[in-house]
Scaffold this active site. Structure first.
Site, short mmCIF file in Angstrom:
data_model
loop_
_atom_site.label_atom_id
_atom_site.label_comp_id
_atom_site.label_asym_id
_atom_site.label_seq_id
_atom_site.Cartn_x
_atom_site.Cartn_y
_atom_site.Cartn_z
N SER A 8 0.68 -1.06 0.23
CA SER A 8 -0.03 0.05 0.09
C SER A 8 0.81 1.28 -0.31
CB SER A 8 -0.89 0.09 1.34
OG SER A 8 -1.64 1.33 1.17
N HIS A 31 -0.56 -0.99 -4.26
CA HIS A 31 -2.26 -1.29 -3.93
C HIS A 31 -2.60 0.39 -3.30
CE1 HIS A 31 -5.69 -2.15 -2.05
NE2 HIS A 31 -6.03 -1.10 -0.87
N ASP A 33 -5.30 3.40 -2.35
CA ASP A 33 -6.06 4.36 -1.28
C ASP A 33 -6.31 5.66 -2.30
OD1 ASP A 33 -6.17 1.97 0.27
OD2 ASP A 33 -4.52 2.27 1.41
N MET A 35 -9.07 7.96 -0.55
CA MET A 35 -10.37 8.82 0.19
C MET A 35 -10.38 9.71 0.72
SD MET A 35 -8.36 6.62 3.56
CE MET A 35 -6.82 4.83 3.34
N HIS A 64 -7.96 1.18 -4.44
CA HIS A 64 -8.97 0.42 -3.22
C HIS A 64 -9.74 2.19 -2.92
CE1 HIS A 64 -9.61 -0.95 1.07
NE2 HIS A 64 -11.04 -0.51 0.37
N MET A 66 -12.47 4.07 -0.93
CA MET A 66 -13.40 4.47 0.01
C MET A 66 -13.69 5.62 -0.09
SD MET A 66 -10.28 3.06 2.96
CE MET A 66 -8.96 2.71 1.66
N MET A 135 -11.96 -6.03 4.49
CA MET A 135 -10.85 -5.35 5.29
C MET A 135 -10.68 -5.76 7.07
SD MET A 135 -9.96 -2.76 3.52
CE MET A 135 -9.70 -1.57 5.23
N GLY A 140 -9.94 4.60 6.25
CA GLY A 140 -9.50 5.11 6.80
C GLY A 140 -7.97 5.59 6.96
N ASP A 173 -6.70 -6.28 3.77
CA ASP A 173 -6.22 -5.11 3.98
C ASP A 173 -6.20 -4.84 5.01
OD1 ASP A 173 -5.02 -2.42 3.26
OD2 ASP A 173 -6.97 -1.87 2.67
#
Length: 222
Positions: A8, A31, A33, A35, A64, A66, A135, A140, A173
């Site tokens: 990540s 990966h 993320d 957000m 990913h 979120m 998850m 977060g 993850d």
């Protein structure tokens, strides 16, 4: 069964992302993320940075999301070059339609489940998706501790996928490192997101190799 490692970049140096992507060239995916400070209480990076990363990354990008309203935003990440786009089950209005759209754009379609989200409502979607992300922390923030109480859900998924002869990948993850990757592999995961366990290591390549070996040694066999 494979053991795919997806470090990540949440744990990478955000001022040197291209350099840090080069440090994980031995991994299977990077990966990423995304957000939005709405679906989760944190803000990371958006589409313009993702597009740039897709151009310079030596390995495929695993996005990913979120975020709220993935039905609207997720296809843009497939168009930007994501090899895989995962949206949250809790945020999607029409998950099957969205998964089909992502696949049509040439991306793998993934569905993520928060720790408290039950898996049963999504078992009938196995034919429509390429990956389910269980998850193992609350989404977060990076650096959280692995939640072993999510393992029965993962086991249920692995058994159901096998029963249905599904080729779905099962990703975990959150808090994945040398000790916890064994638990996740035993429960049925085959794709592993690791942040600080890779980028916090002196030698990220050796860390990736170690994680992969540990996952393969403990893989789910029943």
């Amino acid at each position: 069964m494979a053991a795919l490692i997806a470090p990540s970049i949440l744990s990478a140096d955000f001022a040197n992302l291209e350099r840090d992507l080069g440090r994980i060239a031995d991994a299977d995916f990077a990966h990423v993320d995304v957000m939005d400070n709405h679906f989760v209480p944190n803000l990371t990076l958006g589409l313009p940075i993702f597009e740039r990363l897709a151009k310079v990354s030596p390995i495929p990008l695993d996005a990913h999301l979120m975020i709220e309203n993935p039905d609207r935003w997720a296809p843009a990440f497939a168009e930007a070059g994501a090899a895989s786009v995962t949206f949250h089950a809790e945020a999607a209005q029409a998950p099957v339609r969205l998964a089909r759209e992502l696949r049509k754009l040439g991306s793998r379609a993934g569905v993520a489940l928060r720790p408290a989200t039950p898996v049963e409502p999504y078992l009938d979607l196995l034919a429509e998706i390429d990956m389910i992300l269980v998850m193992t922390v609350e989404p977060g923030f990076g650096g959280q501790s692995f939640m072993p109480e999510t393992m029965p859900k993962l086991r249920r998924l692995a058994d159901e996928a096998r029963r249905r002869d599904s080729a779905v990948w099962l990703q975990v993850d959150g808090g994945i490192g040398e000790s916890t990757i064994a638990q996740a592999a035993e429960a049925g995961a085959d794709t592993f997101v690791a942040g600080s366990a890779v980028f916090g290591a002196g030698d990220p390549e050796a860390a990736i190799a170690g994680l992969r070996a540990s996952a393969l040694a403990h893989r789910h066999t029943h």
